[in-house]
Design an enzyme around this catalytic site. Structure first.
Site, PDB file in Angstrom:
ATOM      1  CD  GLU A 183      -2.982  -1.052   2.353  1.00 51.73           C
ATOM      2  OE1 GLU A 183      -4.174  -1.413   2.365  1.00 51.73           O
ATOM      3  OE2 GLU A 183      -2.712  -0.725   3.295  1.00 51.73           O
ATOM      4  CD  GLU A 252      -5.075  -5.829   2.435  1.00 53.61           C
ATOM      5  OE1 GLU A 252      -5.835  -4.810   2.955  1.00 53.61           O
ATOM      6  OE2 GLU A 252      -3.934  -5.974   2.924  1.00 53.61           O
TER       7      GLU A 252
END
Length: 836
Positions: A183, A252
Site C-alpha cells: 500500500e 484485500e
C-alpha cells in the site's frame, strides 16, 4: 476390479500426488487470467495470518478454507516478530511460517506470500522492528541506504528459507504469487522523488531473487514492470491494472473491519461481501483475496493502532476461534462453486455488456461451446426486472444474479440460502465435581522498588521518545525526576513563584496511557482512544516545600502501523511537563521538560517473569489478604481443561486492564472496562444495500469493548493449567472464568429456487425445531413469525422428522417437500430455527 489392479491403481495415484507436490510448474498471466501449469484459472484466496493463531489451529483453519471453496491462502510475513533484535531471528512455534506454508501445501492449496516487509495489518508498528527507528541515519520506507540494507537483508533471509524448502511453484511448492512492499502508493507522494526511487528499487530487488513466480505491489498504480499492481478495498470491480497484460487482482477484499478499544463491533453482511465479489468477476476479475478469511487474535503485544483490540475477528468467514461464521462462510462457498463452474468462459470467453440504465447491466462471457452471464443491479434501493435473452429476471437492489448457462439462475448475492449460526458461551465444567470458580493467589507489583532505586536506569536532560528508550521491549516506561536527596529533584522553595497549595501537574502525552506518582503516591491516570495521537493529563497535586519527585509511567497500547512517516509519530511523553498555578489573573508555569529525567524500562514483575511457570519467584505468591480493585497487582489461579473440543474463551468481566498468560503464553492485552460508545448501533437488521464502510452495521453499544479472550486449545494441558493476570488499573478476579463456545441454535431462511438447506449443530445433535414455516415467513433468527402465505403441509413436523436427533440434516426447499402454495408471485422461503 481385481485386488491386484486396485493396488496398482492406488500406487499409481500415490506417485501422481508425489509428482504433483514435487514437480516444478509454471505460473504465468495475461490480462484475462493467471495460468498455472497450463490451466487458466479463476482464483479465490483468503488471508490467514500464522501468528494470529497457533500451529495446532492451522490444519483445521486451512481445511475449512478449502471446504469453503478457496484455492489459495494468503499471509503476510511479520518482520518484527521474526527479527525482534537485529540479526537475531525467531521462527519457532506460531512464527514457524515454513510449517504454515507446508500445511497449506498438504491441503492441496496454493499460497500467496506477502513478504512486505512493511505490512500494516493493524499489527504493531506495521510489522517493522522498532530497532530500525533507532539506527543512526535511517529513514524508513524511502530511498535511504540504511533502511534498504536492512530490508534487503530480511527479505533475502525469507526468500532463502522458502527456496531451501522448495516452496515456490517454480520448485514444485505451493507459492504462486509474492508481494513486495504494501500500500505504498497511498502515501508515496509524502516522500517525493525519494519515494519513487524507493519503489523502483523494491521492484528491482524483488526481481533479482528469481523466484519463478509473479510479484505484485498492492495499491501501487505506477508499479514498475513486471510488478503487477493490485487493488485493496471494500469494492474493486472498477479497478484497472496499469498494464493490459496484467491480470485484475484484488489483494484485500475487506470482509469486515478491525476493532479498537472504546469502539463498537463492526460487521459486514454476507450479502454485501458476495455482491462485491460477483461484481469483481462480472467486470473481468481474475483473483480475489478475502482480508480476512480468518482474523484470529493479536496475542501478546502484537496489536498495533495504537488501541487495536486483542481480538482481530474482522467479522471474517471463520471467526476468531476458528468456527464457521454463518451465514457468511456458507453463502460465499456457494458463490465460489458457481464461479468455478464458469471458469472456462470467464477466462477464455469474449465479453459483451448490455446497459439497462439505472445502474443495471448484463455481462456475457461467451465461447464457441458455452456462455455464462451476470445480471447486476448496483442500485441501492430499487429492485430491477430484466428481460434478457427471452427470459424475465427479478434482480434485487444491490445484488448480482449469476446465470452459469445464461438461462437459469444459479446464484443471487442477496438471497442467502445457508444457515445462520447463533453462538453461545457455556461455563467450564471440567468434570462432574468442578464448577467454574477459580482459587486465586496474588502478589503486588512493588512500584517503590522502581521509583526509588537506580538500578539499570539511564538519564537525560530531556523527555525522550518511548520507542528510543525501550526498543519496544515493553509497554511500560518510567519517566522519573531523579531521586530524593539528589540535586536534580524538583526543588520548590516556599518563595518560589510557583509555590502554592493549589498547583496542577500538566503532562502533554502521545494519546496513550499515563499514570502519575508524586513522591511515591499515586495521583491519577489519563488515556485516550484510537486515532488520538496527543492527550493531556492535568490534575491537582500536593508538593512539599523543598525536594519532590515526580514519576510518570507511560504505557503504550500498540504502536502506530499506518500512514506517511508513521514511524516518526512520538510515543511516550513528548511534553511539555509543567507545574501550573493560577494566582489571580496570572497563570504561572514551571516547565520541567529540561530537568534531568531518569528512565526505567518495564516493571519488576515482567522483568522477573512472574507469569513463567519456571520462574524462581513462584514461592512468593500468597492467598491471604486477597485484594480486589487494587492497581498494579498480579493474580494467579489454576484450572482444569474444559471438556470437549469446543473453542475456549477467558471471561475477564470484572478486571480493569492488563495482560493475561495461560501456561506462560501471553494471550494478549485485556481491557474490559473500556466501554464502547453508546450511540450508533443498528437496532434493526442491518440493510446490506448500499456501499459499506466501517461505520455501518455496528453492534455492542454501551458494552465492554472486549470481554472474552481466546485461549487456543493447543495451549491447554490435560491436567492442571495456570492462569496469570497482571492487573494495571484494578479489578476483581473473583468474576473471572473459562467458557467454551458452541452453536446454540441454527436458523435457515432459504429461498425456493432449486435450493437445499443444510442445518448443522457442529457434531452435536439437533435437539428440537423451535420454528418452521414455508411460504412468506417474517422476521429473523430468534424472532421468526408465520406470514400471510403458508404451505399446505406442516413444515414444523417435516423438519422435526428430518432433523431432530441428527448432527446435520438437509431439506429440499420446494413445494414437493412442503406442498403447493400460491403466494401471489412473492418468492417463497423456508424459515426454520433448530435448537442444538
Amino acid at each position: 476390479m481385481a485386488a491386484s489392479q486396485k493396488i496398482f491403481s492406488a500406487i499409481c495415484f500415490c506417485f501422481f500426488l508425489l509428482a504433483l507436490c514435487t514437480s516444478a510448474y509454471e505460473v504465468s498471466h495475461d490480462g484475462r487470467a493467471i495460468t498455472i501449469d497450463g490451466a487458466r484459472r479463476v482464483l479465490i484466496s483468503g488471508s490467514i495470518h500464522y501468528p494470529r493463531s497457533t500451529p495446532g489451529m492451522w490444519p483445521d483453519l486451512i481445511k475449512k478454507a478449502k471446504e469453503g471453496g478457496l484455492d489459495m491462502i494468503e499471509t503476510y510475513v511479520f518482520w518484527n516478530a521474526h527479527e525482534p533484535s537485529r540479526r537475531e531471528y525467531d521462527f519457532s512455534d506460531n512464527l514457524d511460517f515454513i510449517r504454515f506454508l507446508k500445511t497449506i501445501q498438504d491441503e492441496g492449496l496454493y499460497a500467496f506470500l506477502r513478504i512486505g516487509p512493511y505490512i500494516c495489518g493493524e499489527w504493531n508498528y506495521g510489522g517493522l522492528p522498532v530497532w530500525l527507528h533507532n539506527m543512526p541515519g535511517i529513514e524508513l520506507r524511502t530511498a535511504n541506504s540504511v533502511f534498504m540494507n536492512e530490508m534487503q537483508n530480511f527479505t533475502t533471509k525469507i526468500v532463502d528459507l522458502v527456496k531451501n524448502e522448495k516452496l515456490f511453484a517454480s520448485q514444485g511448492g505451493p507459492i504462486i504469487l509474492a508481494q513486495i512492499e504494501n500500500e505504498y502508493g497511498n502515501i508515496m507522494t509524502s516522500y517525493g522523488d525519494a519515494g519513487k526511487a524507493y519503489i523502483d528499487w523494491c521492484a528491482n530487488m524483488a526481481e533479482s531473487f528469481q523466484i519463478g513466480v509473479p510479484w505484485v505491489m498492492c495499491q501501487q498504480s505506477d508499479a514498475p514492470q513486471p510488478m503487477i499492481n493490485t487493488c485493496n478495498g471494500f469494492y474493486c470491480d472498477s479497478f484497472t491494472p496499469n498494464n493490459p497484460n496484467s491480470p485484475k487482482i484484488w489483494t484485500e477484499n475487506w470482509t469486515g473491519w478491525f476493532k479498537s478499544w472504546g469502539d463498537k463491533d463492526p460487521h459486514r453482511t454476507a450479502e454485501d461481501v458476495a455482491f462485491a465479489v460477483a461484481r469483481f468477476f462480472q467486470n473481468g476479475g481474475t483473483l480475489q483475496n478475502y482480508y480476512m478469511y480468518h482474523g484470529g487474535t493479536n496475542f501478546g503485544r502484537t496489536a498495533g493502532g495504537p488501541y487495536i483490540t486483542t481480538s482481530y475477528d474482522y467479522d471474517a468467514p471463520l471467526d476468531e476461534y476458528g468456527n464457521l461464521n454463518q451465514p457468511k462462510w456458507g453463502h460465499l462457498k456457494q458463490l465460489h462453486a458457481v464461479l468455478k463452474s464458469m471458469e472456462m468462459t470467464l477466462t477464455r470467453g469474449n465479453v459483451s455488456t448490455i446497459d439497462f440504465n439505472n445502474s443495471v447491466s448484463a455481462t456475457i462471457y461467451a465461447t464457441n461451446e458455452s456462455s455464462s452471464c451476470f445480471l447486476g443491479n448496483a442500485n441501492s434501493s430499487t429492485d430491477a426486472t430484466i428481460n434478457f435473452q427471452g427470459n424475465q429476471y427479478m434482480v434485487p437492489a444491490w445484488s448480482v444474479t449469476i446465470l452459469p448457462d445464461c438461462k437459469n439462475e444459479g446464484y443471487n448475492t442477496a438471497k442467502v440460502n445457508t444457515q445462520t449460526s447463533v453462538m453461545v458461551k457455556t461455563a467450564n465444567i471440567a468434570d462432574k465435581n468442578d464448577g467454574a470458580t477459580l482459587s486465586w493467589s496474588w502478589r503486588p507489583e512493588i512500584l517503590k522498588d522502581t521509583i526509588f532505586q537506580r538500578k539499570r536506569y539511564v538519564s537525560a536532560h530531556q523527555l525522550i521518545d518511548q520507542k528510543a528508550a525501550t526498543n519496544d521491549t515493553s509497554d511500560y516506561l518510567w519517566y522519573i525526576t531523579s531521586f530524593f536527596f539528589l540535586i536534580n529533584s524538583v526543588d520548590i522553595k516556599e518563595d518560589d513563584p510557583i509555590w502554592s497549595h493549589d498547583m496542577s501537574l500538566k503532562v502533554n502525552g502521545s494519546g496513550q496511557i499515563i499514570h502519575a506518582y508524586i513522591n511515591g503516591k499515586y495521583t491519577g491516570s489519563e488515556w485516550a482512544k484510537y486515532g488520538v495521537s496527543n492527550s493531556v493529563f492535568e490534575q491537582k497535586v500536593q508538593l512539599n516545600p523543598g525536594r519532590n519527585q515526580i514519576a510518570l509511567l507511560s504505557v503504550t497500547v500498540g504502536l502506530a502501523n499506518y500512514g506517511p512517516m508513521f514511524d516518526m509519530i512520538q510515543t511516550g511523553i513528548p511534553g511539555p511537563v509543567q507545574l501550573v498555578v493560577q494566582k489571580g489573573d496570572e497563570t504561572i508555569i514551571k516547565d520541567l521538560s529540561a530537568y534531568k529525567w531518569t528512565y526505567k524500562v518495564g516493571l519488576n514483575g515482567l522483568e522477573d517473569k512472574f507469569y513463567d511457570l519456571d520462574s524462581l519467584q513462584v514461592w512468593k505468591w500468597q492467598a491471604q489478604q486477597f485484594p480486589i480493585n487494587r492497581n498494579f497487582t498480579w493474580y494467579k489461579a489454576t484450572f482444569k481443561a474444559p471438556l470437549g473440543t469446543d473453542p475456549i474463551v477467558l471471561d475477564l468481566q470484572g478486571m480493569g486492564k492488563g495482560f493475561a498468560w495461560v501456561n506462560g503464553f501471553n494471550i494478549g492485552r485485556y481491557w474490559p472496562t473500556y466501554i464502547a460508545n453508546e450511540d450508533g448501533c443498528d437496532v434493526e437488521v442491518c440493510d446490506y444495500r448500499g456501499s459499506y464502510d466501517s461505520s455501518k452495521c455496528l453492534t455492542n453499544c454501551g458494552q465492554a469493548t472486549q470481554r472474552w479472550y481466546h485461549v487456543p486449545r493447543s495451549l491447554i494441558k490435560d491436567d492442571e493449567n495456570t492462569l496469570v493476570l497482571f492487573e494495571e488499573f484494578g479489578g476483581n478476579p473473583s468474576l473471572v472464568n473459562f467458557q467454551t463456545i458452541t452453536i446454540g441454535s441454527a436458523c435457515g431462511n432459504a429461498f425456493e429456487s432449486n435450493n437445499t438447506l443444510e442445518l448443522s449443530c457442529n457434531q452435536r445433535p439437533i435437539s428440537s425445531i423451535k420454528f418452521a414455516s414455508f411460504g412468506t415467513p417474517q422476521g429473523t433468527c430468534g424472532s421468526f413469525q408465520k406470514g400471510s402465505c403458508e404451505s399446505t403441509n406442516d413444515a414444523l413436523s417435516i423438519l422435526q422428522n428430518a432433523c431432530v436427533g441428527k448432527n446435520t440434516c438437509t431439506i429440499e426447499v420446494s413445494e414437493e417437500t412442503f406442498g403447493a402454495v400460491d403466494c401471489g408471485g412473492v418468492p417463497k422461503r423456508l424459515a426454520v430455527e433448530a435448537v442444538c
